[in-house]
Write a protein that holds these residues in place. Structure first.
Motif, PDB file in Angstrom:
ATOM      1  N   GLN A 152      47.410  88.448  -6.716  1.00  0.00           N
ATOM      2  CA  GLN A 152      48.016  89.502  -6.631  1.00  0.00           C
ATOM      3  C   GLN A 152      47.365  90.764  -6.016  1.00  0.00           C
ATOM      4  N   ALA A 153      46.104  90.777  -6.292  1.00  0.00           N
ATOM      5  CA  ALA A 153      45.373  92.062  -5.516  1.00  0.00           C
ATOM      6  C   ALA A 153      45.284  91.631  -4.205  1.00  0.00           C
ATOM      7  N   ALA A 154      45.125  90.433  -3.541  1.00  0.00           N
ATOM      8  CA  ALA A 154      44.851  90.391  -2.157  1.00  0.00           C
ATOM      9  C   ALA A 154      46.511  90.619  -1.302  1.00  0.00           C
ATOM     10  N   HIS A 155      47.441  90.342  -2.066  1.00  0.00           N
ATOM     11  CA  HIS A 155      48.808  90.386  -1.771  1.00  0.00           C
ATOM     12  C   HIS A 155      49.273  92.024  -1.589  1.00  0.00           C
ATOM     13  N   ALA A 156      49.072  92.907  -2.691  1.00  0.00           N
ATOM     14  CA  ALA A 156      49.645  94.210  -2.910  1.00  0.00           C
ATOM     15  C   ALA A 156      48.627  95.138  -3.046  1.00  0.00           C
ATOM     16  N   ASN A 157      47.281  94.932  -2.750  1.00  0.00           N
ATOM     17  CA  ASN A 157      46.392  96.264  -3.049  1.00  0.00           C
ATOM     18  C   ASN A 157      45.935  96.736  -1.509  1.00  0.00           C
ATOM     19  N   ALA A 211      52.625  91.374 -15.770  1.00  0.00           N
ATOM     20  CA  ALA A 211      52.508  92.678 -15.392  1.00  0.00           C
ATOM     21  C   ALA A 211      52.022  93.607 -16.251  1.00  0.00           C
ATOM     22  N   HIS A 212      52.236  93.439 -17.618  1.00  0.00           N
ATOM     23  CA  HIS A 212      51.701  94.315 -18.491  1.00  0.00           C
ATOM     24  C   HIS A 212      50.214  94.076 -18.679  1.00  0.00           C
ATOM     25  N   GLY A 270      56.278  92.356  -6.509  1.00  0.00           N
ATOM     26  CA  GLY A 270      56.464  90.855  -6.518  1.00  0.00           C
ATOM     27  C   GLY A 270      56.147  90.185  -7.648  1.00  0.00           C
ATOM     28  N   VAL A 271      55.787  90.906  -8.572  1.00  0.00           N
ATOM     29  CA  VAL A 271      55.398  90.285 -10.128  1.00  0.00           C
ATOM     30  C   VAL A 271      56.720  90.252 -10.903  1.00  0.00           C
TER      31      VAL A 271
END
Length: 487
Positions: free
Chosen positions: A174-179, A432-433, A425-426
């Motif tokens: 998720q970090a690689a995708h959205a950060n 998410a939480h 995307g989550v």
């Protein structure tokens, strides 16, 4: 007699003395003998200009003789170097390394000074190119990294995330995708921190050394409640995370960053782990400072954290001078999504109300935290927020006060000041939480990034005079003495 200087006999850390106004190094004992420097042996001394080393070599035609000393019926060799010409290159250092090989003795700069010099070179390059390299551990989705990158950019640097280590692959994906602190060259490390630091030499040897190493180690057993829940006498007994400070320190020693940043919950800083970290950083040549960051100074969520920042000696950093900016008036209503009044998310949560009554009767003091849209503060939302724990914040229904609901993930991000794009995307609210609940208050660390960037941008304004010589000599020294590249 000819020697092949290939076998390491001993490495000694020796204090430099002073005699008759000149630096003095006194060597005696069994190890010089084992290196071939027996009483009566002849040797030469060389001290290359501009290099932080002095080399003694056994040479039958040498003009110097190894002296002798009798101690407890044993005759020991004595080498007495008392010379400004030879030893003034180590001025400012309390100690030097004495490296003994077959037929040679190398007197080298203190290992910590060598590390500090390497950090200085890297920081000077960062200032020259206005690029600040960063590495992250216990990365999560990189909220801390993202905030620091924005702050560093505002301090005039182009930040670059070299690599990030996070134990959960789905989180680092998720970090690689959205950060947007990540780029195509950022190396993702989905592995335990201790495996990277202690076991995976293949990967570790291929990682670039950053200017800044940052992270937030797991805090599952730092609090008294956490220890009690797990039946632990101390935080370090936690088999999941209690030992991670050892890996963090090992990684610091290996990558030798110019600055180190670690954030954690308040109780963590009273643990043995925190004490060990402080002491070891100081011994490695860092100046260490700490300060508390309170979420309510920046956003609605009252999330207290303490942060340690260590900078290589010479950097003029004052954490106490960082004052939170004026806070805009904000209420819960400002972060809420448009949830219909008849949405099934609304619930009386009677079981939690009943639990509150039982807790109060038992004297436990646990109370539900239900906030109205006009509230300006809410307590900490943690990684298990979706479990609907009684003490974490809930929103009261606008017209039916007996009903309430959990904050949505988007609202959760807004409460912490985190860019909503980081959970793009989550689809799982639980996930998410989790990734939001284990993160930090974004605006606080943005400001810290800017403050640190401004300090680093000034360079080593308080450096000792010895450092330039070490900087000049270190590459040649390491090239000719490959055993000491790790120093």
């Amino acid at each position: 007699m000819a020697y092949k200087a290939t076998r390491l006999v001993a490495t000694l850390v020796r204090k430099l003395g002073v005699n008759k106004g000149a630096p003095r190094l006194w060597l005696e004992g069994i190890f010089p003998s084992r290196a071939g420097f027996a009483p009566g042996a002849r040797y030469t001394v060389s001290a290359p200009d501009g290099e932080m080393k002095v080399v003694l070599k056994i040479d039958d035609s040498g003009v110097r003789l190894v002296s002798a000393k009798t101690k407890a019926d044993r005759t020991l060799p004595v080498i007495d170097l008392n010379s400004k010409e030879l030893l003034d290159r180590f001025v400012g250092m309390d100690t030097v390394r004495v490296v003994m090989l077959n037929g040679e003795i190398h007197i080298l700069a203190d290992a910590v000074e060598v590390k500090k010099a390497e950090r200085r070179r890297r920081l000077e390059a960062a200032i020259e190119h206005r690029t600040m390299t960063v590495a992250s551990v216990s990365h999560g989705i990189g909220v801390l990294s993202n905030a620091l990158h924005v702050g560093l950019r505002q301090a005039g640097f182009k930040p670059k995330l070299l690599w990030a280590c996070e134990i959960r692959e789905e989180v680092i994906n998720q970090a690689a995708h959205a950060n947007d602190a990540w780029d195509e060259e950022t190396v993702g490390l989905a592995m335990p921190l201790q495996q990277l630091a202690f076991a995976d030499e293949f990967t570790l040897s291929r990682l670039q050394r950053p200017v800044l190493l940052e992270g937030g180690l797991p805090c599952t057993a730092a609090s008294m409640a956490g220890r009690a829940k797990k039946g632990l006498a101390k935080a370090e007994d936690d088999e999941t995370a209690g030992h991670l400070i050892a890996a963090f320190i090992a990684l610091i020693a290996r990558v030798n960053p110019c600055a180190v940043m670690l954030e954690n919950v308040m109780p963590y800083w009273s643990t043995a782990s925190a004490s060990i970290l402080r002491t070891q950083l100081k011994e490695l040549g860092y100046d260490v400072q700490e300060r508390e960051l309170h979420g309510e100074d920046y956003v609605i969520e009252a999330r207290p954290r303490r942060v340690l920042v260590a900078v290589t000696q010479g950097v003029d950093l004052d954490l106490a001078a960082m004052v939170p900016p004026p806070k805009a008036q904000q209420t819960i209503a400002d972060v809420l999504e448009p949830i219909a009044e008849d949405d099934p998310m609304w619930s009386p949560m009677q079981y939690l109300k009943d639990k509150e009554v039982r807790d109060q009767a038992a004297g436990k003091g646990f109370k539900m935290q239900v906030v109205t849209p006009d509230a300006t503060r809410v307590g900490t939302l943690g990684t298990g927020y979706q479990k609907n724990r009684s003490t974490e914040g809930k929103v009261q229904h606008p017209t039916k006060p007996e009903l309430m609901r959990l904050f949505t993930p988007t609202e959760h991000a807004r409460l912490k000041g985190i860019p909503e794009s980081m959970i793009e995307g989550v689809t799982s609210r639980t996930f998410a939480h989790e990734i939001l609940g284990q993160s930090v208050i974004w605006p606080a660390f943005r400001q810290l990034g800017e403050h640190l960037g401004q300090a680093l941008g000034k360079g080593l304004v308080k450096a000792k005079a010895v450092l330039p010589a070490v900087v000049k000599a270190a590459p040649d020294q390491e090239a000719t003495m490959p055993l000491f590249q790790a120093a």
